[in-house]
Design an enzyme around this catalytic site. Structure first.
Site, PDB file in Angstrom:
ATOM      1  CG  MET A   1      17.496  -7.538 -19.237  1.00 34.79           C
ATOM      2  SD  MET A   1      16.334  -8.439 -18.178  1.00 34.79           S
ATOM      3  CE  MET A   1      15.802  -7.149 -17.069  1.00 34.79           C
TER       4      MET A   1
ATOM      5  CG  ASN B   1      21.842  -7.976  -7.866  1.00 34.84           C
ATOM      6  OD1 ASN B   1      21.038  -8.894  -7.652  1.00 34.84           O
ATOM      7  ND2 ASN B   1      22.047  -7.488  -9.072  1.00 34.84           N
TER       8      ASN B   1
ATOM      9  CG  ASP C   1      19.725  -5.355 -30.806  1.00 30.43           C
ATOM     10  OD1 ASP C   1      19.354  -5.735 -29.681  1.00 30.43           O
ATOM     11  OD2 ASP C   1      20.848  -5.653 -31.299  1.00 30.43           O
TER      12      ASP C   1
ATOM     13  CG  ASP D   1      -1.977   0.991   1.207  1.00 27.54           C
ATOM     14  OD1 ASP D   1      -2.690   1.021   0.192  1.00 27.54           O
ATOM     15  OD2 ASP D   1      -2.104   1.783   2.164  1.00 27.54           O
TER      16      ASP D   1
ATOM     17  CE1 TYR E   1       5.209  -7.453  -4.750  1.00 30.55           C
ATOM     18  CE2 TYR E   1       5.793  -5.150  -4.823  1.00 30.55           C
ATOM     19  CZ  TYR E   1       4.845  -6.129  -4.698  1.00 30.55           C
ATOM     20  OH  TYR E   1       3.536  -5.789  -4.527  1.00 30.55           O
TER      21      TYR E   1
ATOM     22  CB  SER F   1      23.084  -5.965 -13.646  1.00 30.57           C
ATOM     23  OG  SER F   1      22.640  -6.406 -14.860  1.00 30.57           O
TER      24      SER F   1
ATOM     25  CB  VAL G   1      26.749  -5.423 -24.251  1.00 33.93           C
ATOM     26  CG1 VAL G   1      26.435  -6.511 -25.205  1.00 33.93           C
ATOM     27  CG2 VAL G   1      27.310  -4.192 -24.940  1.00 33.93           C
ATOM     28  CD  GLU G   2      25.943  -4.299 -16.740  1.00 30.48           C
ATOM     29  OE1 GLU G   2      25.128  -3.718 -17.487  1.00 30.48           O
ATOM     30  OE2 GLU G   2      25.965  -4.148 -15.510  1.00 30.48           O
TER      31      GLU G   2
ATOM     32  CG  ASN H   1      15.845 -12.336 -17.019  1.00 28.87           C
ATOM     33  OD1 ASN H   1      14.822 -12.426 -17.689  1.00 28.87           O
ATOM     34  ND2 ASN H   1      16.911 -13.071 -17.257  1.00 28.87           N
TER      35      ASN H   1
ATOM     36  CG  HIS I   1      18.382  -3.070 -12.013  1.00 27.52           C
ATOM     37  ND1 HIS I   1      18.679  -3.674 -10.811  1.00 27.52           N
ATOM     38  CD2 HIS I   1      18.741  -3.950 -12.968  1.00 27.52           C
ATOM     39  CE1 HIS I   1      19.194  -4.864 -11.041  1.00 27.52           C
ATOM     40  NE2 HIS I   1      19.239  -5.059 -12.333  1.00 27.52           N
TER      41      HIS I   1
END
Ligand code: NAD
Length: 726
Positions: free
Chosen positions: A327, A503, A346, A299, A664, A432, A404-405, A456, A453
């Site tokens: 993603m 993370n 892309d 809430d 979550y 990430s 790409v990261e 996945n 962020h």
């Protein structure tokens, strides 16, 4: 000054009474004790009118009929005692039961949400008419709060729609729509919203003529006719199903089932009395309190603007997405589904083509068809613009980069596209692990840059971390938060920093699992302890699902950032080097023989692999026995310590962000109320005592100043948020 009234009495026709429910200063109607008292007064007054043909209930709010009882009142009355809890339950139910004795027919005219206490009010009426609006939902979500209906819902509902249907409705906690309500006989009719009142008036007149409601009144007072064999069979099959769904962690659905089976053979008044007694057993239990906490977390999240004071926001109508991979496609699909115009690109044309198809299939997915709805797909196709031209991003309000990261690749993209965008557009990264401040270096407008962020798979995961860099403006954060909500996700604002929120907390847990392996605990012992605690899967299985290479890279970010607490483990590196990357490579901690199908469509069921066991053994430092309790403490206490550090560093604005983020983001068990709610319910003093046992293992078990302070002042994390967890 007299308090504003919640109920308005009128007479659309001379002998037909209408009660319009419109609780002042609330977006939705909620049945507080105050509203119940007002209703009791009105009903007493109307009962004297023996000339009435009927009484209709309707809502004065566009949001729906009634959203339930007042949960805040619930939470404030945990400690009132069993007698008082039973009194609140029986008073409410005795009042509603008078609708089934009223001088004329009683009708609930329902448009929009009608759940919980609202559904009980409606179920005690003789008849219900529902609007055909897709927003109209009827249900009893009480089990999701660790309760069951306490105003007679379990007694009355089975008598109207049948025991088996009522068991499904009440023990699942899921709502049903108008069509299903009509099929079950719960609704007498379904009509368009603008005809609801007219249809209710017509129904009152019809019933006044036929008097068929009087026959039903008699029938619904009696026990339900069912043989002993039928009852036993129904009880056994429903119980097995519920056990499988709840894994024994949620007692309310089973309690509701047992109650309904038992009371089906009583008359309705006796059944309702039993309900009151059993309701008092569940009310205020630790699981009830934990689940109500989760309700408050959700809430609060819905209302949270993401910043502490007001800031103007920019409406996001046109979304741009760079990268049509896993993603980017998920993010684009979420946008297309919610009616945004999405421009997607892309560098790999094949990926752009595949992504476009996947996005439209996902956005047009129809639950009834169990697949994409071709008509919807065509409609939505107009909202998706797949392009290879940067200039087409010129009109985007928000551009999310999901390529790409790689810091350099991301920055050179920003350098190219920032000048093309409107000056008030927002640029965001789905990175990430790369620092938002580092990515923002070189931008002309770093105040309009942030992290958004997603997790996945985007389709399934509700959480989105909105990452605030040191130069990000309030307006950018408030707009990002508003956008995330608009596409149906739950945002949590986190200050830039290694691992952001989720993370940073997940990695210590996963790291500890490997430490335990190297000290002699087995894979099965570790995974089963975590599952026993309530996690959706054990940490070792999670490694295989996430990918060992991904976990290894993410782990290295944490090792670099917090070397005092996380040390690189040779085991993970060795497994990656051996090509064991998890489920995606066919082998990780577990082996995945091709013919080893799991249940249903799950073909990823791993089996222990002697080669991995040998690898672990060769690196083991100790070979100790670990109890389940020890494993649980070892896995979760470092998370609590790290969460305290996150709060000390003000990475999030509130304790509750940590708890909702983990529920979550990683499936932390809701019945524990959240990580910090769980720590509070243990008592921080006890947490510190436990930590002291493990402190020789390293700084990850050392209490932080915040933890020590809380223990000293006998407070909990939630006391810092103005709510209490006890
Ligand atoms: P992916 O490899 O599936 O997709 C990346 C796509 O970007 C590829 O299709 C590639 O062709 C494209 N691309 C590369 N450079 C580009 C450029 N300059 N312009 C346009 N397109 C370009 O990767 P992914 O898993 O979707 O990850 C994307 C981002 O999201 C990364 O930053 C990653 O760290 C982050 N992320 C990933 C996950 C995950 O679980 N996969 C979760 C959260 C965040």
């Amino acid at each position: 000054m007299a308090a504003a009234k919640s109920l308005k009495l009128s007479f659309p026709e001379e002998r037909i009474a209408l009660i319009t429910i419109d609780v002042p200063d609330k977006g939705a109607n909620v049945l507080s004790q105050h509203v119940i008292a007002e209703l009791a007064e009105l009903i007493s007054e109307l009962e004297t009118r023996k000339d009435l043909l009927g009484l209709i209930f309707i809502s004065g709010k566009p949001s729906g009929f009634v959203a339930g009882a007042d949960i805040r009142e619930f939470a404030a009355s945990y400690d009132v005692g069993r007698e008082q809890t039973m009194k609140v339950s029986s008073d409410g139910r005795n009042l509603f039961a008078r609708f089934a004795q009223f001088p004329g027919v009683t009708v609930a005219a329902i448009d929009g949400i009608c759940v919980g206490g609202g559904a009980e009010l409606a179920i005690w009426c003789d008849r219900r008419i529902l609007s055909s609006s897709p927003k109209t939902q009827f249900g009893f979500p009480e089990v999701k709060l660790g309760l069951f209906p306490g105003w007679g819902g379990t007694a009355r509902t089975p008598r109207i729609i049948g025991l088996s249907n009522a068991i499904e409705l009440i023990t699942s906690g899921e709502s049903i729509d108008s069509t299903r309500s009509l099929l079950l006989g719960l609704a007498a009719d379904v009509v368009p919203t603008d005809q609801l009142l007219a249809a209710a008036i017509r129904l009152v007149k019809e019933e006044a003529n036929t008097k068929s409601y009087l026959e039903d009144r008699q029938k619904w007072e009696r026990p339900i006719v069912m043989s002993e064999t039928e009852l036993t069979f129904l009880g056994a099959t429903a119980s097995a199903y519920i056990q499988q769904q709840t894994k024994g962690n949620y007692p309310a659905p089973i309690a509701a089932l047992e109650l309904m089976i038992e009371t089906s053979q009583l008359d309705v008044a006796a059944a309702a009395n039993r309900e009151t007694e059993q309701f008092a057993e569940l009310f205020g239990t630790p699981i009830n309190r934990s689940l109500i906490n989760v309700f408050f977390l959700m809430d609060r999240n819905k209302k949270d603007l993401g910043i502490s004071h007001d800031a103007s926001t920019r409406a996001i109508r046109s979304l741009g997405v760079f990268g049509a991979g896993i993603m980017g496609s998920g993010i684009a699909a979420a946008g297309v589904k919610r009616g945004l115009t999405v421009t997607l690109t892309d560098t790999n044309p094949g990926q752009l083509g595949n992504g476009t198809k996947a996005i439209l299939e996902e956005a047009s997915f129809d639950r009834t068809l169990k697949g994409p709805d071709p008509k919807k797909m065509l409609e939505l196709a107009a909202n998706l613009n797949a392009t290879i031209t940067d200039a087409e991003f010129r009109r985007c309000d928000l551009v999310i980069e999901a390529i790409v990261e790689n810091q350099q690749a991301k920055q050179s993209l920003y350098h190219r596209i920032e000048p093309l965008l409107p000056t008030d557009a927002i640029l965001a990264s789905n990175t990430s692990a790369i620092s938002i401040d580092r990515l923002a270096a070189g931008l002309a407008r770093p105040d309009r840059f942030c992290g958004i962020h997603f997790f996945n798979p985007v389709r399934k995961m509700p959480l989105v971390e909105v990452i605030r860099g040191s130069k990000t403006s309030d307006e950018t954060i408030a707009t990002a938060v508003q956008f995330v909500k608009a596409i149906g996700k739950s945002p949590i604002v986190v200050q830039d920093g290694p691992g952001f929120l989720v993370n940073r907390l997940l990695l210590p847990y996963m790291h500890e699992a490997i430490e335990l392996l190297l000290e002699g605990a087995s894979i099965a012992e570790i995974d089963s302890a975590a599952k026993h605690f309530g996690m959706p899967m054990g940490p070792i299985t999670l490694y295989d699902v996430v990918g060992l290479d991904t976990a290894w890279h993410a782990g290295n970010v944490m090792v670099d950032a917090f070397p005092d607490r996380i040390v690189a483990t040779p085991l993970l590196g060795a497994l990656v080097k051996a090509g064991r990357l998890g489920q995606k490579s066919g082998a990780g901690f577990f082996a995945y023989p091709p013919n080893n199908k799991g249940s249903g469509n799950d073909n990823k069921k791993g089996v222990e692999d002697p080669a991995v066991i040998e690898m672990i053994r060769s690196m083991q430092r100790k070979s100790e026995k670990h109890s389940r309790e020890t494993i649980i403490s070892r896995l979760f206490l470092p998370m609590v310590v790290e969460a305290a550090r996150i709060l000390e560093e003000k990475k999030v604005r509130d304790v509750r962000d940590v708890d909702l983020g983990l529920i979550y983001g990683i499936g932390f068990p809701p019945f524990r109320g959240g990580l910090l709610f769980w720590a509070d319910s243990q008592g921080i003093g006890r947490v510190i005592e436990e930590l002291s046992q493990y402190e020789p293992l390293g700084a990850r078990f050392a209490p932080t100043p915040m933890l020590s302070d809380l223990a000293r002042s006998r407070r909990g994390f939630y006391d810092m948020s103005g709510r209490t967890s006890r």
